[in-house]
Every structure is written in structure tokens, then in C-alpha cells.
Design a protein around this motif. Structure first.
Motif, short mmCIF file in Angstrom:
data_model
loop_
_atom_site.label_atom_id
_atom_site.label_comp_id
_atom_site.label_asym_id
_atom_site.label_seq_id
_atom_site.Cartn_x
_atom_site.Cartn_y
_atom_site.Cartn_z
N ASN A 268 0.81 -1.21 0.00
CA ASN A 268 0.00 0.00 0.00
C ASN A 268 0.85 1.27 0.00
O ASN A 268 0.33 2.36 0.21
N LYS B 227 0.35 2.90 -6.60
CA LYS B 227 0.52 2.19 -5.33
C LYS B 227 1.06 0.80 -5.61
O LYS B 227 0.81 0.24 -6.68
N PHE C 46 1.29 -3.20 -4.11
CA PHE C 46 0.66 -4.15 -3.20
C PHE C 46 1.40 -5.49 -3.25
O PHE C 46 1.79 -5.95 -4.33
#
Length: 256
Positions: free
Chosen positions: A100, A108, A110
Motif C-alpha cells: 500500500n 501504489k 501491493f
């Protein structure tokens, strides 16, 4: 005052140019003592001129910061290069990247690693072939997770007048240290639902192109809220990925 100073600078430069042109024409007959002094002065001047030329050629050869220029299909009605690839970020690098984490306002990352051995760095593109001013370098060392992805938010303009008859194109210039499978997943939020279309990037060449045909989706055209795209990296351990450019465009499909 600034305009007056620029005018005076132009006059001074023209006078200096005429003086050195005259000295060059007369060099064959110039007194040796004066010629020696001119040579010394000219060498000092050449040092600064060579430095200026070298820096200017280097900077002017780079893609211009903020550039949105890239080839687009005919009938394109929307096109976009995300900010990470067109302008400098306030924080250009991350190490031991947590899930994140953000790179700029649109990107972003992840993952589900228990221990992150991942770094991200924005780099300045310098090759003649580069159209994007910046690229993104991702280095992955050990990787004990099951997924790794970059999520790129698309602006509100991507949603405006979006229809099922649209083709949405993503183009990327990708450099890999080792072979790697990369998937692009387009996410379209419309009302309470999220429509997803997935395609694998064809990495036979550095330039990879995929087109999402929205006719194959269940898109509710009246309720589209936002779009984002996930780049999903399969088994990324011990690899370096450089995304030299990433662009999006949209065009209506030709009527049959």
C-alpha cells in the motif's frame, strides 16, 4: 528592466562575436605577442563554451519534463501518461517497500511478503528513443509472497463519456533483467460493482501493447465512477523491471 538587460546582452554578444571573427581573419598577420595573448584568451573561452555546449546537448536530448507526447491511434478521444512518467516526484525512491506504499499520487504497490526485499526508484530517461521524461525501476530480491502488483489510478477524464463501444489501450516500454510474466488488469467501478478485464502483456519486444474491448464487459455506462489498472508480476524474485514508459488511450471501436 529585464527586457533592457536582455537587449544589452544581445548587443554585447554580437560585439564579442564580431571581435573574435575579426581576430580569426587577421591571425595570419597578427603580431606574435598579441597572437599569443589571443590564443590564451581563446582557450579559456573555449573551455566554458565546450562545457555549455556539452550540458546543453545533454539536456536538450532528454525528453522534456511534463511531456505528454506519444503515438496514438486514429480517432483517439482520450490519452494519458501518468504523472510518475512525466514529472519528478517529491520522493523518488522507496526501499523495503511495504504494501500500500505510494509513488506519487497515482501509483501504489501491493504485495503480501512477510519481509520486503523490494525497492522502487524513479529514474530520468536519457535514451534518444525515450519519449517519457521518467521511468520506474523496480528491484526485487527475495520474495516470499504470493502476489506483487502496481496499481495505477486513472484520472476522472478517463471516465467521462466512457462507453461499451470503446477500446482502451495500454502501452508500456518494459526492460527485464530475467524473463517474467506480467498481466494487466483493468478495473472499472460502476455503481456497487467492479468490472475486471485481464490480459497478459506480450513481452516478445520491449514495447508491450494490450487493448481492452469494453464490449466484452458488463459495464453500466450510466454509473461508471472510476478506472484503475493493476500490473501484476508473476514470480518476480531476483529480478529488475524498468518501466520506461506507460501510456493509455481510448478510441471508439469501428462500427461493423
Amino acid at each position: 528592466m529585464a527586457e533592457q538587460n536582455r537587449f544589452l546582452d544581445r548587443l554585447t554578444n554580437r560585439a564579442a562575436l564580431r571581435r573574435w571573427a575579426r581576430a580569426a581573419r587577421r591571425a595570419e598577420a597578427t603580431d606574435l605577442k598579441e597572437l599569443r595573448a589571443q590564443r590564451q584568451h581563446a582557450r579559456r573561452l573555449r573551455h566554458h563554451l565546450d562545457k555549455l555546449i556539452r550540458i546543453a546537448e545533454s539536456r536538450l536530448a532528454l525528453p522534456r519534463i511534463g511531456s505528454t507526447r506519444f503515438p496514438k491511434p486514429n480517432d483517439t478521444d482520450w490519452a494519458y501518461r501518468p504523472q510518475l512518467w512525466r514529472g519528478p516526484l517529491r520522493n523518488p525512491g522507496l526501499s523495503a517497500v511495504v504494501s500500500n506504499a505510494t509513488m506519487g499520487e497515482e501509483v501504489k504497490i501491493f504485495h503480501d511478503c512477510t519481509r520486503s526485499e523490494l525497492t522502487l526508484r524513479q529514474l530520468r530517461n536519457t535514451r534518444v528513443a525515450d519519449l517519457a521524461p521518467f521511468g520506474l525501476q523496480m528491484d526485487v530480491f527475495g520474495f516470499d509472497g504470493s502476489y506483487l502488483s502496481l496499481a495505477i489510478d486513472l484520472p476522472d477524464s478517463a471516465v467521462k463519456d466512457l462507453r461499451r463501444r470503446h477500446l482502451l489501450r495500454m502501452e508500456a516500454i518494459v526492460e527485464l533483467e530475467n524473463p517474467l510474466r506480467i498481466f494487466a488488469r483493468l478495473n472499472i467501478k460502476h455503481g456497487p460493482n467492479v468490472e475486471q478485464l485481464v490480459m497478459e502483456l506480450p513481452l516478445t519486444d520491449k514495447a508491450a501493447l494490450v487493448e481492452f474491448d469494453l464490449a466484452y464487459s458488463k459495464l453500466n455506462e450510466r454509473r461508471v465512477e472510476r478506472l484503475w489498472l493493476d500490473l501484476i508480476f508473476e514470480e518476480p524474485a531476483m529480478n529488475q523491471v524498468i518501466l520506461r514508459d506507460l501510456t493509455f488511450s481510448r478510441r471508439p471501436r469501428a462500427e461493423l
